[in-house]
Design a protein around this motif. Sequence first.
Motif, PDB file in Angstrom:
ATOM      1  N   GLY A 165     -66.606  59.327 108.329  1.00 26.91           N
ATOM      2  CA  GLY A 165     -66.813  60.692 108.778  1.00 26.91           C
ATOM      3  C   GLY A 165     -66.762  61.749 107.702  1.00 26.91           C
ATOM      4  N   GLY A 166     -66.728  61.357 106.432  1.00 24.38           N
ATOM      5  CA  GLY A 166     -66.650  62.326 105.351  1.00 24.38           C
ATOM      6  C   GLY A 166     -68.013  62.789 104.878  1.00 24.38           C
ATOM      7  N   LEU A 167     -67.997  63.674 103.897  1.00 31.12           N
ATOM      8  CA  LEU A 167     -69.200  64.133 103.222  1.00 31.12           C
ATOM      9  C   LEU A 167     -69.249  63.528 101.828  1.00 31.12           C
ATOM     10  CD1 LEU A 167     -69.161  67.992 103.965  1.00 31.12           C
ATOM     11  CD2 LEU A 167     -70.584  66.279 105.080  1.00 31.12           C
ATOM     12  N   VAL A 168     -70.454  63.208 101.356  1.00 27.27           N
ATOM     13  CA  VAL A 168     -70.636  62.776  99.975  1.00 27.27           C
ATOM     14  C   VAL A 168     -71.724  63.639  99.343  1.00 27.27           C
ATOM     15  CG1 VAL A 168     -69.918  60.404 100.439  1.00 27.27           C
ATOM     16  CG2 VAL A 168     -72.338  60.998 100.533  1.00 27.27           C
ATOM     17  N   ALA A 169     -71.613  63.827  98.045  1.00 27.83           N
ATOM     18  CA  ALA A 169     -72.580  64.657  97.326  1.00 27.83           C
ATOM     19  C   ALA A 169     -73.035  63.936  96.070  1.00 27.83           C
ATOM     20  CB  ALA A 169     -71.967  66.011  96.972  1.00 27.83           C
ATOM     21  N   ILE A 170     -74.305  64.123  95.742  1.00 24.15           N
ATOM     22  CA  ILE A 170     -74.910  63.569  94.527  1.00 24.15           C
ATOM     23  C   ILE A 170     -75.547  64.719  93.760  1.00 24.15           C
ATOM     24  CG2 ILE A 170     -76.692  62.057  93.572  1.00 24.15           C
ATOM     25  CD1 ILE A 170     -74.578  60.404  94.766  1.00 24.15           C
ATOM     26  N   ALA A 171     -75.271  64.796  92.464  1.00 27.36           N
ATOM     27  CA  ALA A 171     -75.915  65.789  91.598  1.00 27.36           C
ATOM     28  C   ALA A 171     -76.457  65.085  90.365  1.00 27.36           C
ATOM     29  CB  ALA A 171     -74.932  66.887  91.189  1.00 27.36           C
ATOM     30  N   ILE A 172     -77.682  65.421  89.984  1.00 25.64           N
ATOM     31  CA  ILE A 172     -78.311  64.864  88.781  1.00 25.64           C
ATOM     32  C   ILE A 172     -78.634  66.015  87.838  1.00 25.64           C
ATOM     33  CG2 ILE A 172     -80.271  63.583  87.843  1.00 25.64           C
ATOM     34  CD1 ILE A 172     -80.493  62.128  90.515  1.00 25.64           C
ATOM     35  N   GLY A 173     -78.219  65.881  86.580  1.00 25.82           N
ATOM     36  CA  GLY A 173     -78.500  66.896  85.576  1.00 25.82           C
ATOM     37  C   GLY A 173     -79.392  66.355  84.481  1.00 25.82           C
ATOM     38  N   ASP A 174     -80.330  67.162  84.028  1.00 28.19           N
ATOM     39  CA  ASP A 174     -81.304  66.759  83.004  1.00 28.19           C
ATOM     40  C   ASP A 174     -81.328  67.809  81.907  1.00 28.19           C
ATOM     41  OD1 ASP A 174     -83.762  65.028  82.228  1.00 28.19           O
ATOM     42  OD2 ASP A 174     -84.543  67.077  82.233  1.00 28.19           O
ATOM     43  N   VAL A 175     -81.240  67.371  80.656  1.00 36.51           N
ATOM     44  CA  VAL A 175     -81.259  68.292  79.523  1.00 36.51           C
ATOM     45  C   VAL A 175     -82.655  68.898  79.392  1.00 36.51           C
ATOM     46  CG1 VAL A 175     -80.905  68.551  77.044  1.00 36.51           C
ATOM     47  CG2 VAL A 175     -79.466  66.972  78.349  1.00 36.51           C
ATOM     48  N   ASP A 176     -82.733  70.207  79.377  1.00 40.46           N
ATOM     49  CA  ASP A 176     -84.022  70.893  79.254  1.00 40.46           C
ATOM     50  C   ASP A 176     -84.472  70.920  77.795  1.00 40.46           C
ATOM     51  OD1 ASP A 176     -84.202  71.674  81.998  1.00 40.46           O
ATOM     52  OD2 ASP A 176     -82.736  73.248  81.603  1.00 40.46           O
ATOM     53  N   GLY A 177     -85.679  70.441  77.547  1.00 39.65           N
ATOM     54  CA  GLY A 177     -86.266  70.578  76.213  1.00 39.65           C
ATOM     55  C   GLY A 177     -85.584  69.777  75.129  1.00 39.65           C
ATOM     56  N   LEU A 178     -85.041  68.605  75.462  1.00 43.02           N
ATOM     57  CA  LEU A 178     -84.368  67.808  74.432  1.00 43.02           C
ATOM     58  C   LEU A 178     -85.349  67.348  73.353  1.00 43.02           C
ATOM     59  CD1 LEU A 178     -81.752  66.521  73.447  1.00 43.02           C
ATOM     60  CD2 LEU A 178     -82.289  64.512  74.836  1.00 43.02           C
ATOM     61  N   LYS A 179     -86.552  66.965  73.756  1.00 43.06           N
ATOM     62  CA  LYS A 179     -87.548  66.516  72.777  1.00 43.06           C
ATOM     63  C   LYS A 179     -87.881  67.636  71.789  1.00 43.06           C
ATOM     64  CE  LYS A 179     -92.209  64.487  72.538  1.00 43.06           C
ATOM     65  NZ  LYS A 179     -92.876  65.564  71.767  1.00 43.06           N
ATOM     66  N   ASP A 180     -88.055  68.851  72.292  1.00 40.09           N
ATOM     67  CA  ASP A 180     -88.344  69.975  71.409  1.00 40.09           C
ATOM     68  C   ASP A 180     -87.184  70.233  70.454  1.00 40.09           C
ATOM     69  OD1 ASP A 180     -90.769  70.300  72.661  1.00 40.09           O
ATOM     70  OD2 ASP A 180     -90.069  71.886  74.019  1.00 40.09           O
ATOM     71  N   HIS A 181     -85.959  70.097  70.948  1.00 41.95           N
ATOM     72  CA  HIS A 181     -84.787  70.310  70.090  1.00 41.95           C
ATOM     73  C   HIS A 181     -84.731  69.278  68.976  1.00 41.95           C
ATOM     74  CE1 HIS A 181     -80.684  70.877  68.731  1.00 41.95           C
ATOM     75  NE2 HIS A 181     -80.446  69.605  68.992  1.00 41.95           N
TER      76      HIS A 181
END
Length: 391
Positions: free
Chosen positions: A68-84
């Motif tokens: 009966g609980g809640l679960v959360a998923i978050a995905i983070g992506d580095v912006d412009g890593l190739k350019d850096h």
Amino acid sequence: MDPITPSTPMTKSGEASLTSAVPLFDNSQLPLRGWCEGSREDPLTGLITFPDFHAHLPRELAGALANGGLVAIAIGDVDGLKDHVEKANTTEPGSFGHLAGNRVMARLGATTRKWFHEQSWTAGCAATFGGDEVIVAAAIDDAAMFHRAIGNLRDRLGAALPTPVSFALAVASAGHLPTLRIGNAWKHRFTDELLATVDRCLFAHKAERRASGRPGGILAVTEAPTTGRDGTASTTALLPLPVADESLHVLARPGTVAGRPVLLLSCTRPAGLRGRRFRVSRPDAAARTEVVVSARGQAVIPVAHAKPIAHGGPQTAGVPLVLRPIHDPADRTVPDDLAAALQRAGLDWDVLPSHEKAQMLHLITESAGSDIRRARVTAAVAAGAHARRRG
């Protein structure tokens, strides 16, 4: 804990200056609590390796939701890593290959680990996800609180890294579990659908951001995949609509209500029967004012047509939008902090008699200090809740 190697120089405060591209970590500080025990550590970021995360997570998610609980998923992506990386290789004499990218990911892992151990979740973990992505999963009590926590992580990564990090997230409840649960294979299918939903939301918003020229570091929200029972969203898994000067990135899901096309938002319904006006930015049209209304407790935008939008690849299952509140003329006399508190509570200020509203507004505006003002705002919200129950 920051990554440290024997050759890493130390600052006066004792922290590593992070000159090494392949750090060593204290493996007792893996970012996990209750979930994914026994997982291996990624040697670059110090996060859980994705294969171990992916092997353990289906069981953890299914167990938390079944209770009966809640679960959360978050995905983070580095912006412009190739350019850096390309810029570093042309401007920094000591840089070669992709070591500049390794340094970014090492700092991302160190910052995420420290942030994770500051959270109050009883169960959760953080892992790698792709070459320049991080994934956070947790059992939570409140969707809005998780949204704020991921926003804090995004801000801390933006301050620590030479390039921002964009996130997308979804919250699931027991109502999102499939009706047919035979064996264990369904747990993996459910988990993969949830991960894919969040990842598609992230890609859709990043594509829209690049096309519009807006800066990175966004935080987008999408609905968890539905089970197809009746299409009704679980309101506990929805976020509140933005208030005051806030803005919210959402991946709106095309649907129908009473036979009319709408865009379903991953947000709870607006207060009041007439809905709420927002400035809505979308990729296929100029920003315009839209009225967000309620449908079975969920916020929706009526539209003339609602078609998925392609972003240089497979079609997404939604439309990336940015919502910004508009203050109605009738609300101009209501202070921003009171208006925000009322909207978070899902209350309509008009449920109170005029003389009570005038008295409360006077007390709030004449408060001698911030603590007194907050207490009077809280009292006004409580009065509105009581009036709604009484009426």
